[in-house]
Design an enzyme around this catalytic site. Sequence first.
Site: not given
Length: 279
Positions: A43, A184
């Site tokens: 991320s 994510d």
Amino acid sequence: MRGTALVLGGGGPVGGAWLTGVLAGLTEAGIDLGSADVVIGTSAGAVFGSRLRSGVTAADLYERQLSGADAVRLPLTARQTATFLWAALGSRDPQRSVERLARAALRAGTGTESDVLDTVGALLGDVRDWPARELRVTAVDARTGRLGVFGPRSGVTLLEAVAASCAVPVVWPPVTVAGRRWMDGGSRSTANLQLARGHRRVLAIAPIPRAVGPHPSAARQAADLTAEGTRVVLLTPDRAARREMGRDMADDGRRPAAARAGRAQARALAPSVGDVWQG
């Protein structure tokens, strides 16, 4: 065992700002982060890991947080937060938890994939090619809930990989890469230290110590690596940093203070980090 691994975790705009402060503080103290044999980014850690690996200095990443550059406006609402928590906390089984979150991500009306690509592209700046030195970028398959790892031989662009890693479930849509949809990389683990298995020394910087749900914490993963013979140093926000970061990791106004707190924390911890990283 192989050499060294630098693991950079996720944490949204505020956690990412703290991370850049840590990178800057360690570099100022003489710790050579560029010597890492591999950088593993999740991320926000994928964004800054890509830039760092491509020659952008830690000082520049830090200064951009102070100046207000690299701003990210996450369209986060109370309803989205509630949906995320309901999905992630709805099972005590890690696999079922992430599968619930993936289904919620696929169902959510959260704009277009191009929004994610445009935002991440702006954060990457001029960095578009996979760096010469090894970089791994994590993402979670939104159909199976399984962790995937992208690299230069994955047949995808760096932008696609990093955008997939940053696609926060329920907030942004999963990103299509290589015919599959990804969300994510921090959905199962905020830092994914397990990917550093087999390295002699590991430096992990995790703005958020654990993912929401019944998943292993970064500390647990660090302990597992240590038990296997790896020397590990794990940095997470201290009390002062947590106070500056606040509770909302999407609060863009807190980025400068979070970055300063990360830099101060890193400078204080640099000797112990150096003992492991450069020992």
